[in-house]
Enzyme design. Structure first.
Site, PDB file in Angstrom:
ATOM      1  CG  HIS A 136       7.183   6.077   0.474  1.00  0.00           C
ATOM      2  ND1 HIS A 136       7.436   5.314  -0.637  1.00  0.00           N
ATOM      3  CD2 HIS A 136       7.933   5.530   1.459  1.00  0.00           C
ATOM      4  CE1 HIS A 136       8.301   4.351  -0.338  1.00  0.00           C
ATOM      5  NE2 HIS A 136       8.609   4.450   0.933  1.00  0.00           N
ATOM      6  CB  CYS A 160       6.116  29.373  10.576  1.00  0.00           C
ATOM      7  SG  CYS A 160       7.810  29.711  10.131  1.00  0.00           S
TER       8      CYS A 160
HETATM    9  N1  APR Z   1      -1.800  -4.865 -10.041  1.00  0.00           N
HETATM   10  C1  APR Z   1      -0.784  -5.265  -9.223  1.00  0.00           C
HETATM   11  N2  APR Z   1       0.511  -4.970  -9.460  1.00  0.00           N
HETATM   12  C2  APR Z   1       0.799  -4.267 -10.552  1.00  0.00           C
HETATM   13  C3  APR Z   1      -0.194  -3.825 -11.464  1.00  0.00           C
HETATM   14  C4  APR Z   1      -1.532  -4.155 -11.163  1.00  0.00           C
HETATM   15  N3  APR Z   1      -2.532  -3.790 -11.950  1.00  0.00           N
HETATM   16  N4  APR Z   1       0.422  -3.139 -12.451  1.00  0.00           N
HETATM   17  C5  APR Z   1       1.731  -3.129 -12.177  1.00  0.00           C
HETATM   18  N5  APR Z   1       1.969  -3.814 -11.035  1.00  0.00           N
HETATM   19  C6  APR Z   1       3.232  -4.035 -10.351  1.00  0.00           C
HETATM   20  C7  APR Z   1       4.449  -4.051 -11.231  1.00  0.00           C
HETATM   21  O1  APR Z   1       4.666  -5.362 -11.748  1.00  0.00           O
HETATM   22  C8  APR Z   1       5.565  -3.639 -10.248  1.00  0.00           C
HETATM   23  O2  APR Z   1       6.100  -4.780  -9.590  1.00  0.00           O
HETATM   24  O3  APR Z   1       3.428  -2.924  -9.496  1.00  0.00           O
HETATM   25  C9  APR Z   1       4.817  -2.780  -9.231  1.00  0.00           C
HETATM   26  C10 APR Z   1       5.160  -1.312  -9.268  1.00  0.00           C
HETATM   27  O4  APR Z   1       6.496  -1.145  -8.929  1.00  0.00           O
HETATM   28  P1  APR Z   1       7.156   0.301  -8.698  1.00  0.00           P
HETATM   29  O5  APR Z   1       6.768   1.212  -9.829  1.00  0.00           O
HETATM   30  O6  APR Z   1       8.593   0.099  -8.412  1.00  0.00           O
HETATM   31  O7  APR Z   1       6.377   0.859  -7.425  1.00  0.00           O
HETATM   32  P2  APR Z   1       6.632   0.657  -5.893  1.00  0.00           P
HETATM   33  O8  APR Z   1       7.054  -0.714  -5.565  1.00  0.00           O
HETATM   34  O9  APR Z   1       5.417   1.202  -5.222  1.00  0.00           O
HETATM   35  O10 APR Z   1       7.839   1.651  -5.646  1.00  0.00           O
HETATM   36  C11 APR Z   1       8.237   1.894  -4.345  1.00  0.00           C
HETATM   37  O11 APR Z   1       9.707   3.657  -5.016  1.00  0.00           O
HETATM   38  O12 APR Z   1       9.677   5.311  -6.645  1.00  0.00           O
HETATM   39  C12 APR Z   1       9.694   5.064  -5.268  1.00  0.00           C
HETATM   40  O13 APR Z   1       8.747   6.210  -3.445  1.00  0.00           O
HETATM   41  C13 APR Z   1       8.415   5.614  -4.668  1.00  0.00           C
HETATM   42  O14 APR Z   1       6.742   4.563  -3.296  1.00  0.00           O
HETATM   43  C14 APR Z   1       7.585   4.355  -4.405  1.00  0.00           C
HETATM   44  C15 APR Z   1       8.649   3.318  -4.140  1.00  0.00           C
END
Ligand code: APR
Length: 240
Positions: A118, A134
């Site tokens: 990303h 540019c």
């Molecule tokens: N260790 C491991 N996992 C964790 C922890 C931790 N300490 N704390 C939270 N989590 C988990 C949560 O349970 C959740 O499943 O991390 C996950 C975070 O989920 P999202 O916020 O949805 O993040 P992500 O999966 O990276 O999102 C994907 O979505 O918003 C867009 O582009 C953005 O890259 C991002 C993509």
């Protein structure tokens, strides 16, 4: 369960690791929505993280990213980021690190070859295809840099809603997913594609998939084991 996974780490010829926002939780990186504080609370992420938003309000979007860059610059990679980087130094070529995070913490921990699906918050690029003019960009602090000749703007080098992922990084990540014997899926909700699809590919190609996440995810069904633990605690132990 941890012992079993540690054994798999020891055996696997090739390991792929897919990380998401939870990977950086112990470093204090707020999620996209948590980061909407103060001035930013009035804006929806969809109004800040799209090309349309940037074209309409470049200064507003630039300020939002400047705010996030500044915040992340003051944070540090956690023990999980460090454990991944140390593993690749000890075992060159055995681990492919794929991240959805734009915070650059894997890279700052020393994982130079991270596939940043990303993009990276610390970098920017031209909004429109750059012309010869540019090359010379003016940088006025606090404003998006702009070509003085054609007006082309620099924009954050992150993947916004509705945009394609960087092709080379995605291709390398897919190759790793097809060829790995073990995939660790760390700190991602597993809801955003194509990144989440990498875990399905690894599973279909015969790899063991292990989830590291305190919460359940939609990818748990393809996982051989789910370790309900925080990444910064679990990874140093698994990769020791
Ligand atoms: N260790 C491991 N996992 C964790 C922890 C931790 N300490 N704390 C939270 N989590 C988990 C949560 O349970 C959740 O499943 O991390 C996950 C975070 O989920 P999202 O916020 O949805 O993040 P992500 O999966 O990276 O999102 C994907 O979505 O918003 C867009 O582009 C953005 O890259 C991002 C993509």
């Amino acid at each position: 369960m941890r012992e079993t996974v540690r054994g798999w780490v020891g055996e696997a010829r090739h390991i792929a690791v897919l990380t998401g926002a939870g990977m950086s939780a112990e470093s204090g990186v707020p999620t996209f929505r948590d980061a909407q504080t103060g001035l930013w609370a009035q804006f929806n992420p969809q109004d800040l993280a799209t090309e349309t938003a940037f074209r309409a309000h470049p200064q507003r979007v630039w300020d939002w990213y400047a705010h996030r860059r500044e915040m992340i610059a003051g944070l540090q990679p956690n023990a999980g980021h460090v454990a991944l980087a140390a593993f690749t130094v000890r075992h060159p070529g055995r681990l492919t690190l794929i991240t959805q995070n734009v915070d650059g913490l894997h890279q700052r921990a020393g994982s130079d070859d991270t596939l940043a699906l990303h993009g990276n918050l610390a970098e920017d690029r031209w909004l429109d295809m750059p012309r010869a003019c540019c090359q010379a960009e003016t940088i006025e602090t606090g404003h998006p840099p702009r070509c003085p000749v054609c007006g082309n703007l620099r924009r954050p080098a992150v993947v916004w809603f509705g945009e394609h992922l960087p092709a080379a990084a995605l291709e390398a990540a897919e190759l790793a997913a097809r060829n790995c014997e073990l995939m660790l899926v760390v700190g991602t909700s597993g809801e955003v594609y194509p990144a989440a699809g990498l875990a399905l590919t690894a599973h279909q190609c015969g790899a063991r998939v292990v989830i590291v996440n305190p919460e359940a995810t939609p990818l748990d069904g393809v996982a051989e084991l789910c370790l309900r633990e925080p990444a910064a605690l679990c990874l140093p132990w698994l990769l020791a």
